[in-house]
Design a protein around this motif. Structure first.
Motif, PDB file in Angstrom:
ATOM      1  N   LYS A 160     -42.190 -33.973  -9.041  1.00 36.70           N
ATOM      2  CA  LYS A 160     -41.017 -33.825  -9.693  1.00 36.70           C
ATOM      3  C   LYS A 160     -40.161 -34.279  -8.125  1.00 36.70           C
ATOM      4  CE  LYS A 160     -41.728 -33.353 -13.395  1.00 36.70           C
ATOM      5  NZ  LYS A 160     -41.199 -33.608 -14.939  1.00 36.70           N
ATOM      6  N   VAL A 161     -39.025 -34.978  -8.446  1.00 34.97           N
ATOM      7  CA  VAL A 161     -37.631 -35.268  -7.279  1.00 34.97           C
ATOM      8  C   VAL A 161     -36.695 -34.407  -7.881  1.00 34.97           C
ATOM      9  CG1 VAL A 161     -37.673 -37.549  -8.086  1.00 34.97           C
ATOM     10  CG2 VAL A 161     -36.964 -36.673  -5.552  1.00 34.97           C
ATOM     11  N   ALA A 162     -35.444 -34.460  -7.012  1.00 36.46           N
ATOM     12  CA  ALA A 162     -34.126 -34.162  -7.906  1.00 36.46           C
ATOM     13  C   ALA A 162     -32.900 -34.842  -5.938  1.00 36.46           C
ATOM     14  CB  ALA A 162     -33.769 -32.839  -7.638  1.00 36.46           C
ATOM     15  N   VAL A 163     -32.448 -35.576  -6.308  1.00 36.51           N
ATOM     16  CA  VAL A 163     -31.226 -36.035  -5.157  1.00 36.51           C
ATOM     17  C   VAL A 163     -30.071 -35.967  -5.665  1.00 36.51           C
ATOM     18  CG1 VAL A 163     -30.584 -38.069  -4.636  1.00 36.51           C
ATOM     19  CG2 VAL A 163     -32.584 -38.676  -5.992  1.00 36.51           C
ATOM     20  N   ASP A 164     -29.767 -35.519  -4.067  1.00 39.26           N
ATOM     21  CA  ASP A 164     -28.609 -34.838  -3.956  1.00 39.26           C
ATOM     22  C   ASP A 164     -27.235 -35.804  -4.711  1.00 39.26           C
ATOM     23  OD1 ASP A 164     -25.607 -34.889  -2.398  1.00 39.26           O
ATOM     24  OD2 ASP A 164     -27.291 -33.953  -0.620  1.00 39.26           O
ATOM     25  N   PRO A 165     -26.502 -35.824  -5.097  1.00 38.05           N
ATOM     26  CA  PRO A 165     -25.388 -36.402  -5.682  1.00 38.05           C
ATOM     27  C   PRO A 165     -24.519 -37.171  -4.595  1.00 38.05           C
ATOM     28  CG  PRO A 165     -24.933 -34.102  -6.102  1.00 38.05           C
ATOM     29  CD  PRO A 165     -25.973 -34.301  -5.356  1.00 38.05           C
ATOM     30  N   ASP A 166     -23.972 -37.124  -3.878  1.00 39.58           N
ATOM     31  CA  ASP A 166     -22.906 -37.223  -2.634  1.00 39.58           C
ATOM     32  C   ASP A 166     -23.653 -37.699  -1.305  1.00 39.58           C
ATOM     33  OD1 ASP A 166     -22.964 -34.327  -1.840  1.00 39.58           O
ATOM     34  OD2 ASP A 166     -20.883 -34.287  -2.313  1.00 39.58           O
ATOM     35  N   GLY A 167     -24.843 -37.699  -1.316  1.00 41.10           N
ATOM     36  CA  GLY A 167     -25.502 -38.166   0.451  1.00 41.10           C
ATOM     37  C   GLY A 167     -25.689 -36.101   1.443  1.00 41.10           C
ATOM     38  N   THR A 168     -25.389 -36.274   2.187  1.00 43.03           N
ATOM     39  CA  THR A 168     -25.338 -35.852   3.494  1.00 43.03           C
ATOM     40  C   THR A 168     -24.016 -35.555   4.504  1.00 43.03           C
ATOM     41  OG1 THR A 168     -26.569 -36.869   5.041  1.00 43.03           O
ATOM     42  CG2 THR A 168     -28.266 -35.917   3.920  1.00 43.03           C
ATOM     43  N   PRO A 169     -23.714 -34.454   4.393  1.00 43.94           N
ATOM     44  CA  PRO A 169     -22.787 -34.575   5.778  1.00 43.94           C
ATOM     45  C   PRO A 169     -22.702 -35.433   6.675  1.00 43.94           C
ATOM     46  CG  PRO A 169     -23.798 -31.931   5.200  1.00 43.94           C
ATOM     47  CD  PRO A 169     -24.788 -33.291   4.915  1.00 43.94           C
ATOM     48  N   ASN A 170     -21.568 -35.774   6.798  1.00 51.22           N
ATOM     49  CA  ASN A 170     -20.571 -36.619   7.955  1.00 51.22           C
ATOM     50  C   ASN A 170     -21.563 -38.416   7.332  1.00 51.22           C
ATOM     51  OD1 ASN A 170     -19.646 -35.032   8.920  1.00 51.22           O
ATOM     52  ND2 ASN A 170     -21.478 -34.244   9.892  1.00 51.22           N
ATOM     53  N   ASN A 171     -22.606 -38.202   6.507  1.00 56.82           N
ATOM     54  CA  ASN A 171     -23.531 -39.668   6.059  1.00 56.82           C
ATOM     55  C   ASN A 171     -23.273 -39.975   4.784  1.00 56.82           C
ATOM     56  OD1 ASN A 171     -24.821 -41.526   5.644  1.00 56.82           O
ATOM     57  ND2 ASN A 171     -26.487 -40.838   7.177  1.00 56.82           N
ATOM     58  N   ALA A 172     -22.265 -39.613   4.307  1.00 56.07           N
ATOM     59  CA  ALA A 172     -22.153 -40.367   2.016  1.00 56.07           C
ATOM     60  C   ALA A 172     -23.058 -41.784   2.340  1.00 56.07           C
ATOM     61  CB  ALA A 172     -20.280 -40.750   1.816  1.00 56.07           C
ATOM     62  N   ALA A 173     -23.406 -42.249   2.854  1.00 57.98           N
ATOM     63  CA  ALA A 173     -24.279 -42.947   2.559  1.00 57.98           C
ATOM     64  C   ALA A 173     -26.159 -43.245   2.582  1.00 57.98           C
ATOM     65  CB  ALA A 173     -23.909 -44.119   3.285  1.00 57.98           C
ATOM     66  N   ALA A 174     -25.571 -41.630   2.511  1.00 55.23           N
ATOM     67  CA  ALA A 174     -27.616 -41.531   2.676  1.00 55.23           C
ATOM     68  C   ALA A 174     -28.213 -40.991   1.696  1.00 55.23           C
ATOM     69  CB  ALA A 174     -27.791 -40.225   3.758  1.00 55.23           C
ATOM     70  N   THR A 175     -29.691 -41.320   1.584  1.00 53.82           N
ATOM     71  CA  THR A 175     -29.553 -41.200  -0.081  1.00 53.82           C
ATOM     72  C   THR A 175     -30.713 -39.729   0.519  1.00 53.82           C
ATOM     73  OG1 THR A 175     -29.853 -43.135  -0.436  1.00 53.82           O
ATOM     74  CG2 THR A 175     -31.619 -41.554  -1.516  1.00 53.82           C
ATOM     75  N   ALA A 176     -30.609 -38.501  -0.113  1.00 54.80           N
ATOM     76  CA  ALA A 176     -30.982 -37.030   0.392  1.00 54.80           C
ATOM     77  C   ALA A 176     -31.701 -37.176  -1.067  1.00 54.80           C
ATOM     78  CB  ALA A 176     -30.337 -36.613   0.718  1.00 54.80           C
ATOM     79  N   PHE A 177     -32.928 -36.056  -1.495  1.00 60.19           N
ATOM     80  CA  PHE A 177     -33.251 -36.212  -1.410  1.00 60.19           C
ATOM     81  C   PHE A 177     -34.984 -35.161  -1.703  1.00 60.19           C
ATOM     82  CE2 PHE A 177     -35.486 -39.635  -0.322  1.00 60.19           C
ATOM     83  CZ  PHE A 177     -36.717 -39.319  -0.243  1.00 60.19           C
ATOM     84  N   THR A 178     -35.021 -33.962  -2.532  1.00 60.93           N
ATOM     85  CA  THR A 178     -36.361 -32.664  -2.471  1.00 60.93           C
ATOM     86  C   THR A 178     -37.250 -33.203  -3.379  1.00 60.93           C
ATOM     87  OG1 THR A 178     -34.748 -31.577  -1.866  1.00 60.93           O
ATOM     88  CG2 THR A 178     -37.102 -29.754  -2.539  1.00 60.93           C
ATOM     89  N   VAL A 179     -38.888 -32.914  -3.440  1.00 61.36           N
ATOM     90  CA  VAL A 179     -40.001 -33.367  -3.872  1.00 61.36           C
ATOM     91  C   VAL A 179     -41.077 -32.044  -3.585  1.00 61.36           C
ATOM     92  CG1 VAL A 179     -41.598 -35.292  -4.423  1.00 61.36           C
ATOM     93  CG2 VAL A 179     -39.838 -35.858  -2.839  1.00 61.36           C
ATOM     94  N   VAL A 180     -41.042 -31.654  -5.151  1.00 64.98           N
ATOM     95  CA  VAL A 180     -42.377 -30.259  -5.107  1.00 64.98           C
ATOM     96  C   VAL A 180     -43.184 -31.372  -6.194  1.00 64.98           C
ATOM     97  CG1 VAL A 180     -40.091 -29.147  -5.563  1.00 64.98           C
ATOM     98  CG2 VAL A 180     -41.375 -30.117  -6.566  1.00 64.98           C
ATOM     99  N   TRP A 181     -44.563 -30.653  -6.151  1.00 67.68           N
ATOM    100  CA  TRP A 181     -45.698 -31.374  -5.757  1.00 67.68           C
ATOM    101  C   TRP A 181     -46.786 -29.931  -6.574  1.00 67.68           C
ATOM    102  CZ3 TRP A 181     -44.204 -32.313  -1.365  1.00 67.68           C
ATOM    103  CH2 TRP A 181     -44.764 -32.154  -0.351  1.00 67.68           C
ATOM    104  N   GLU A 182     -47.854 -29.247  -7.159  1.00 65.45           N
ATOM    105  CA  GLU A 182     -48.596 -28.939  -7.384  1.00 65.45           C
ATOM    106  C   GLU A 182     -49.881 -29.407  -5.997  1.00 65.45           C
ATOM    107  OE1 GLU A 182     -52.040 -27.338 -10.708  1.00 65.45           O
ATOM    108  OE2 GLU A 182     -49.665 -27.763 -11.279  1.00 65.45           O
ATOM    109  N   ASP A 183     -50.447 -28.290  -5.480  1.00 65.90           N
ATOM    110  CA  ASP A 183     -51.297 -28.345  -4.082  1.00 65.90           C
ATOM    111  C   ASP A 183     -52.189 -27.507  -4.533  1.00 65.90           C
ATOM    112  OD1 ASP A 183     -50.782 -29.769  -1.462  1.00 65.90           O
ATOM    113  OD2 ASP A 183     -52.276 -27.470  -1.360  1.00 65.90           O
ATOM    114  N   ILE A 184     -53.305 -29.019  -4.717  1.00 68.34           N
ATOM    115  CA  ILE A 184     -54.754 -27.888  -4.863  1.00 68.34           C
ATOM    116  C   ILE A 184     -55.775 -28.041  -3.690  1.00 68.34           C
ATOM    117  CG2 ILE A 184     -56.760 -27.531  -6.283  1.00 68.34           C
ATOM    118  CD1 ILE A 184     -54.863 -28.650  -8.969  1.00 68.34           C
ATOM    119  N   GLN A 185     -56.235 -27.199  -3.522  1.00 68.82           N
ATOM    120  CA  GLN A 185     -57.454 -27.187  -1.785  1.00 68.82           C
ATOM    121  C   GLN A 185     -58.228 -26.679  -2.462  1.00 68.82           C
ATOM    122  OE1 GLN A 185     -56.145 -29.003   0.554  1.00 68.82           O
ATOM    123  NE2 GLN A 185     -54.227 -29.752  -0.296  1.00 68.82           N
TER     124      GLN A 185
END
Length: 426
Positions: A160-185
């Motif tokens: 799954k992924v979610a994106v910061d709606p307004d970028g990062t501090p001091n860089n509104a043009a940045a595309t910032a996001f977090t990815v999560v997943w199920e990890d099996i070892q």
């Protein structure tokens, strides 16, 4: 005025105390996939505050067996005010002669129209998956590519992924996001991993979001304007076979736990599984999940403040038995819209709106079937809400009963009466 806003009056008319079925005229419908051959499955959807909606799905347009997902590709399509802007294939096929697969995509969208897409990727057909991502511009150009999991050991699934709606501090043009997943070892228990990016290829962290004891499955993630990532998952940290909904929040800079790991559900009877989480700009969030503590499966929901404080105990959101596949969106006033699929001989997709305190009414959408057709199968509901409470839905449709699905997109409903009074946002 957006396609959402232009149908506000019609869609508020369907709100009532009892479940009703929405006529097609209440929603602007489109087929998300432009090519109808083959089979299209597992849609995900995201919206932003500027009238854009992104839909992603598995596309097996070259296949002849709808039950076989070999050679499925990942497609993304962006709509602005209900009009398609682009459609692009993001996966890259696979090794000839193998049953390569690209599965279970998800999408996030920032307020400038940049989309981030993830999926589980097995291009050599060996049954082992990794998690690629693509950052796509508002015009459909791939701006960045990468792999969220640093190590290819084991297998990584259900991202799954979610994106910061307004970028990062001091860089509104940045595309910032977090990815999560199920990890099996190997034979070890599954855990939930998270990777945070402060810009398209700038990876700030990769951490274990879940506990490392017991089993942890099916994560979801939401990101507010703070850039911190809320993560939920099926949690069995004590390995007793009883699942709760795990919840934590991770810092933007390094993935440190800033909201202690806990259970989102207050009722522990039965099994709690398959959570979905959505957060608004300020960080308020709602979680929905499937619970059988009443003796039959149903979708339950709970709302939280930005500090992680529950506003109420969980409330049953779905109507009837056999509800599953919860999906949730939230607006900037913390009103939530929750979707689900009711299984049976002819599955159908439903949604309803909730106030921040878990009640209904007051302009929220009443529980209702929301599909273009009731013939055949309608499944795999995905719902989103813009900050203005404009609701978008996507689901798989097999109205003609040939077992091959299309991805239908619906826009137009609103989950808040106040939207009819504000000025158009574009």
């Amino acid at each position: 005025m957006t396609a959402f806003a232009s149908l506000i009056v019609a869609s508020t008319l369907v709100v009532s105390a009892a479940p009703v079925e929405v006529a097609a005229a209440e929603v602007t419908w489109a087929t998300a996939n432009s090519v109808a051959t083959g089979d299209q499955d597992f849609p995900a959807i995201a919206a932003n505050r500027t009238g854009q909606v992104a839909v992603v799905w598995e596309d097996d347009r070259s296949g002849t067996d709808p039950a076989d997902n070999a050679h499925s590709e990942i497609y993304l399509r962006l709509f602005t005010n209900g009009t398609p802007v682009y459609e692009v294939k993001l996966s890259g096929g696979g090794t000839s002669g193998t049953a390569w697969r690209h599965l279970s995509p998800d999408v996030g969208l920032d307020d400038r129209g940049n989309a981030v897409v993830v999926w589980a990727d097995d291009p050599d057909g060996n049954g082992v998956y990794n998690i690629p991502y693509r950052v796509v511009s508002p015009t459909g150009t791939v701006r960045a590519s990468g792999q969220a999991n640093a190590s290819a050991a084991g297998t990584q699934i259900l991202p799954k992924v979610a994106v910061d709606p307004d970028g990062t501090p001091n860089n509104a043009a940045a595309t910032a996001f977090t990815v999560v997943w199920e990890d099996i070892q190997g034979t070890g228990p599954a855990t939930v991993k998270a990777a945070g990016y402060t810009n398209m290829t700038t990876k700030a962290y990769e951490v274990s979001a879940s506990q490392t004891t017991g089993e942890h499955h099916r994560p979801d993630v939401a990101v507010s304007a703070s850039g911190e990532a809320l993560v939920t998952w099926d949690e069995d940290a004590d390995a007793n076979g009883s699942y709760n909904i795990g919840l934590t929040r991770l810092a933007r800079a390094d993935g440190a736990v800033v909201l202690s790991r806990r259970t989102a559900n207050s009722i522990g009877d039965g099994q709690q599984r398959t959570s979905a989480v959505a957060a608004n700009f300020a960080g308020d969030f709602t979680i929905s999940w499937v619970s059988d503590h009443t003796g039959s499966a149903g979708v339950w929901s709970r709302s939280f403040t930005a500090a992680g404080t529950a506003r109420h105990a969980e409330v049953q959101t779905s109507t009837g038995a056999g509800a599953g596949g919860p999906t949730v969106g939230i607006d900037d006033r913390a009103n939530a819209v929750v979707g689900w699929t009711v299984q049976g001989a002819n599955p159908d997709v439903w949604l309803r709106g909730l106030n921040p305190d878990g009640t209904t009414g007051g302009g929220r959408l009443a529980a209702q079937a929301l599909s273009q057709s009731t013939a055949g199968r309608q499944e795999q509901m995905a719902v989103t809400s813009s900050p203005w409470s404009e609701v978008g839905i996507a689901y798989t449709d097999d109205a003609d009963g040939n077992l091959s699905d299309q991805i239908l997109l619906g826009v137009g409903p609103t989950n808040a009466e106040w939207l009819t009074l504000r000025a158009p946002h574009r």
